[in-house]
Design a protein around this motif. Sequence first.
Motif, mmCIF file in Angstrom:
data_model
loop_
_atom_site.group_PDB
_atom_site.id
_atom_site.type_symbol
_atom_site.label_atom_id
_atom_site.label_comp_id
_atom_site.label_asym_id
_atom_site.label_seq_id
_atom_site.Cartn_x
_atom_site.Cartn_y
_atom_site.Cartn_z
ATOM 1 N N GLY A 199 0.920 -1.212 0.205
ATOM 2 C CA GLY A 199 0.069 0.384 0.117
ATOM 3 C C GLY A 199 0.399 0.855 0.106
ATOM 4 N N SER A 200 2.164 1.474 0.150
ATOM 5 C CA SER A 200 3.109 2.118 0.122
ATOM 6 C C SER A 200 3.469 3.050 -0.883
ATOM 7 N N VAL A 201 3.245 2.142 -2.351
ATOM 8 C CA VAL A 201 3.925 2.915 -3.266
ATOM 9 C C VAL A 201 2.231 2.649 -4.712
ATOM 10 N N THR A 202 2.048 3.856 -4.845
ATOM 11 C CA THR A 202 0.998 3.919 -5.886
ATOM 12 C C THR A 202 1.584 4.177 -6.933
ATOM 13 N N THR A 203 0.964 3.704 -8.535
ATOM 14 C CA THR A 203 1.320 4.289 -9.744
ATOM 15 C C THR A 203 -0.174 4.878 -10.656
ATOM 16 N N TYR A 204 0.917 5.697 -11.415
ATOM 17 C CA TYR A 204 -0.935 6.705 -12.355
ATOM 18 C C TYR A 204 -0.256 6.388 -13.860
ATOM 19 N N ILE A 205 -0.768 6.312 -14.911
ATOM 20 C CA ILE A 205 -0.495 6.733 -15.931
ATOM 21 C C ILE A 205 -0.603 8.471 -15.724
ATOM 22 N N ASP A 206 -0.092 9.237 -17.094
ATOM 23 C CA ASP A 206 0.631 10.185 -17.297
ATOM 24 C C ASP A 206 -0.548 11.353 -16.882
ATOM 25 N N SER A 207 -1.707 10.839 -18.405
ATOM 26 C CA SER A 207 -2.809 11.440 -18.477
ATOM 27 C C SER A 207 -4.126 12.000 -17.191
ATOM 28 N N VAL A 208 -3.308 10.865 -15.857
ATOM 29 C CA VAL A 208 -4.541 10.817 -14.873
ATOM 30 C C VAL A 208 -3.752 11.460 -13.133
ATOM 31 N N LYS A 209 -2.419 11.841 -13.608
ATOM 32 C CA LYS A 209 -2.340 12.292 -12.107
ATOM 33 C C LYS A 209 -2.721 13.668 -11.901
ATOM 34 N N GLU A 253 -12.081 12.022 -22.894
ATOM 35 C CA GLU A 253 -11.719 10.853 -23.249
ATOM 36 C C GLU A 253 -11.158 9.541 -22.117
ATOM 37 N N ASP A 254 -11.767 9.589 -21.078
ATOM 38 C CA ASP A 254 -11.817 8.300 -19.713
ATOM 39 C C ASP A 254 -12.544 7.805 -20.062
ATOM 40 N N THR A 255 -13.835 8.109 -21.146
ATOM 41 C CA THR A 255 -15.042 6.885 -21.313
ATOM 42 C C THR A 255 -14.017 5.731 -22.038
ATOM 43 N N ALA A 256 -14.497 4.677 -21.220
ATOM 44 C CA ALA A 256 -13.714 3.350 -21.173
ATOM 45 C C ALA A 256 -14.558 1.863 -20.225
ATOM 46 N N VAL A 257 -14.367 0.791 -20.436
ATOM 47 C CA VAL A 257 -14.451 -0.289 -19.848
ATOM 48 C C VAL A 257 -13.233 -0.019 -19.328
ATOM 49 N N TYR A 258 -13.243 -0.860 -17.564
ATOM 50 C CA TYR A 258 -11.886 -0.010 -16.504
ATOM 51 C C TYR A 258 -12.742 -1.599 -15.504
ATOM 52 N N TYR A 259 -11.255 -1.952 -15.629
ATOM 53 C CA TYR A 259 -11.346 -3.837 -15.266
ATOM 54 C C TYR A 259 -9.928 -3.280 -14.160
ATOM 55 N N CYS A 260 -10.307 -4.170 -12.949
ATOM 56 C CA CYS A 260 -9.817 -4.872 -11.687
ATOM 57 C C CYS A 260 -8.738 -5.148 -12.066
#
Length: 122
Positions: free
Chosen positions: A55-65, A89-96
């Motif tokens: 839980g100490s490290v989180t990452t994000y792609i640049d477009s959502v930071k 442009e965030d429209t999509a199917v999101y998968y866990c």
Amino acid sequence: QLQLVQSGGGLVQPGGSLRLSCATSGFRWNSYSIGWFRQAPGKDREGVSCISRSGSVTTYIDSVKGRFTISGDNAKNTVYLQMNSLKVEDTAVYYCAAMYSCTTIVTSVHYWGSGTLVTVSS
């Protein structure tokens, strides 16, 4: 049986917010790194965000930071993706996804959620 049970998603206007949930069944969420991928129509599935097993490290792609936040709740055995300032442009199917370590490589994912549609439209 190990499962990822997703909830959340839906239709929201640009600038709005949504929260996605991913509840793990059959294992503790922090026994794997948990990530969110998304797939827009006609595009490849891409990794969006990930939280490490600790839980100490989180990452994000640049477009959502700065707009998306991933977090884990040990008591509820659930990982969340809070999405603010949503764009068309965030429209999509999101998968866990559950994986040994955070990665954007689709073939490295061990378990997938069923997906949930996020539509950002006015």
